[in-house]
Design a protein around this motif. Sequence first.
Motif, PDB file in Angstrom:
ATOM      1  N   ALA A   1     -77.592 123.924  74.262  1.00 23.39           N
ATOM      2  CA  ALA A   1     -78.634 124.920  74.016  1.00 23.39           C
ATOM      3  C   ALA A   1     -78.621 125.966  75.124  1.00 23.39           C
ATOM      4  O   ALA A   1     -78.493 125.635  76.306  1.00 23.39           O
ATOM      5  CB  ALA A   1     -80.009 124.258  73.975  1.00 23.39           C
ATOM      6  N   ILE A   2     -78.751 127.210  74.719  1.00 22.16           N
ATOM      7  CA  ILE A   2     -78.979 128.318  75.643  1.00 22.16           C
ATOM      8  C   ILE A   2     -80.173 129.078  75.104  1.00 22.16           C
ATOM      9  O   ILE A   2     -80.171 129.529  73.958  1.00 22.16           O
ATOM     10  CB  ILE A   2     -77.771 129.259  75.758  1.00 22.16           C
ATOM     11  CG1 ILE A   2     -76.578 128.534  76.376  1.00 22.16           C
ATOM     12  CG2 ILE A   2     -78.147 130.497  76.593  1.00 22.16           C
ATOM     13  CD1 ILE A   2     -75.312 129.366  76.425  1.00 22.16           C
ATOM     14  N   VAL A   3     -81.198 129.200  75.931  1.00 19.50           N
ATOM     15  CA  VAL A   3     -82.412 129.923  75.560  1.00 19.50           C
ATOM     16  C   VAL A   3     -82.536 131.137  76.462  1.00 19.50           C
ATOM     17  O   VAL A   3     -82.335 131.038  77.677  1.00 19.50           O
ATOM     18  CB  VAL A   3     -83.655 129.021  75.710  1.00 19.50           C
ATOM     19  CG1 VAL A   3     -84.933 129.811  75.540  1.00 19.50           C
ATOM     20  CG2 VAL A   3     -83.597 127.884  74.710  1.00 19.50           C
ATOM     21  N   THR A   4     -82.858 132.277  75.856  1.00 21.55           N
ATOM     22  CA  THR A   4     -83.098 133.481  76.652  1.00 21.55           C
ATOM     23  C   THR A   4     -84.478 134.031  76.344  1.00 21.55           C
ATOM     24  O   THR A   4     -84.998 133.884  75.229  1.00 21.55           O
ATOM     25  CB  THR A   4     -82.060 134.584  76.372  1.00 21.55           C
ATOM     26  OG1 THR A   4     -82.120 134.944  74.996  1.00 21.55           O
ATOM     27  CG2 THR A   4     -80.661 134.129  76.734  1.00 21.55           C
ATOM     28  N   PHE A   5     -85.044 134.655  77.342  1.00 19.42           N
ATOM     29  CA  PHE A   5     -86.288 135.398  77.191  1.00 19.42           C
ATOM     30  C   PHE A   5     -86.063 136.757  77.814  1.00 19.42           C
ATOM     31  O   PHE A   5     -85.594 136.864  78.946  1.00 19.42           O
ATOM     32  CB  PHE A   5     -87.464 134.716  77.893  1.00 19.42           C
ATOM     33  CG  PHE A   5     -88.685 135.578  77.888  1.00 19.42           C
ATOM     34  CD1 PHE A   5     -89.519 135.596  76.780  1.00 19.42           C
ATOM     35  CD2 PHE A   5     -88.963 136.416  78.951  1.00 19.42           C
ATOM     36  CE1 PHE A   5     -90.625 136.438  76.751  1.00 19.42           C
ATOM     37  CE2 PHE A   5     -90.068 137.254  78.926  1.00 19.42           C
ATOM     38  CZ  PHE A   5     -90.895 137.266  77.828  1.00 19.42           C
ATOM     39  N   SER A   6     -86.410 137.797  77.067  1.00 22.37           N
ATOM     40  CA  SER A   6     -86.356 139.165  77.582  1.00 22.37           C
ATOM     41  C   SER A   6     -87.750 139.760  77.511  1.00 22.37           C
ATOM     42  O   SER A   6     -88.339 139.840  76.431  1.00 22.37           O
ATOM     43  CB  SER A   6     -85.400 140.031  76.740  1.00 22.37           C
ATOM     44  OG  SER A   6     -84.090 139.528  76.807  1.00 22.37           O
ATOM     45  N   GLY A   7     -88.267 140.142  78.649  1.00 21.88           N
ATOM     46  CA  GLY A   7     -89.547 140.838  78.695  1.00 21.88           C
ATOM     47  C   GLY A   7     -89.288 142.327  78.683  1.00 21.88           C
ATOM     48  O   GLY A   7     -88.688 142.853  79.626  1.00 21.88           O
ATOM     49  N   VAL A   8     -89.682 142.997  77.608  1.00 25.24           N
ATOM     50  CA  VAL A   8     -89.389 144.419  77.449  1.00 25.24           C
ATOM     51  C   VAL A   8     -90.676 145.247  77.467  1.00 25.24           C
ATOM     52  O   VAL A   8     -91.752 144.768  77.107  1.00 25.24           O
ATOM     53  CB  VAL A   8     -88.606 144.702  76.148  1.00 25.24           C
ATOM     54  CG1 VAL A   8     -87.267 143.975  76.149  1.00 25.24           C
ATOM     55  CG2 VAL A   8     -89.401 144.307  74.932  1.00 25.24           C
ATOM     56  N   THR A   9     -90.529 146.482  77.879  1.00 26.87           N
ATOM     57  CA  THR A   9     -91.666 147.401  77.906  1.00 26.87           C
ATOM     58  C   THR A   9     -92.013 147.800  76.479  1.00 26.87           C
ATOM     59  O   THR A   9     -91.157 148.250  75.721  1.00 26.87           O
ATOM     60  CB  THR A   9     -91.322 148.661  78.720  1.00 26.87           C
ATOM     61  OG1 THR A   9     -90.926 148.255  80.040  1.00 26.87           O
ATOM     62  CG2 THR A   9     -92.506 149.609  78.820  1.00 26.87           C
TER      63      THR A   9
END
Length: 127
Positions: A37-45
């Motif tokens: 498993a690879i999980v990503t989170f991107s916090g974008v404006t």
Amino acid sequence: MDDKEGEEDGGDWVRVVTTPLTAAPLIARVASPKAGAIVTFSGVTRDNFEGQEVVRLEYEGFAPMAEREMAKICAEARRRWPDLTRVAMAHRLGVCPVQEASVIIAVSSPHRKDALEAAHFAIDRLK
């Protein structure tokens, strides 16, 4: 974001940068034959906040101190989820326009539950 430090299994990679962020380099950093498993989170404006228009966010910080704190978050995630394979976190300083990422977190583990929970924990602690 091209150095290879921390890429061995169990290694964490954290950086504060002033350039645009993309997820692919962080995903590559956490990829491993041991990880299912690879999980990503991107916090974008986003373009609004509490009914007001937003055109950009601006972040200031002292990179060495921020990176130490980010490393502490990684270490705490590893204590809570000991089977994590790799963790990578990057945070942007300076101007971050709408639709661009200010933070990206990538976590790998043998199973999805640990990666999902650790990524959730990491962004909550970073915020």
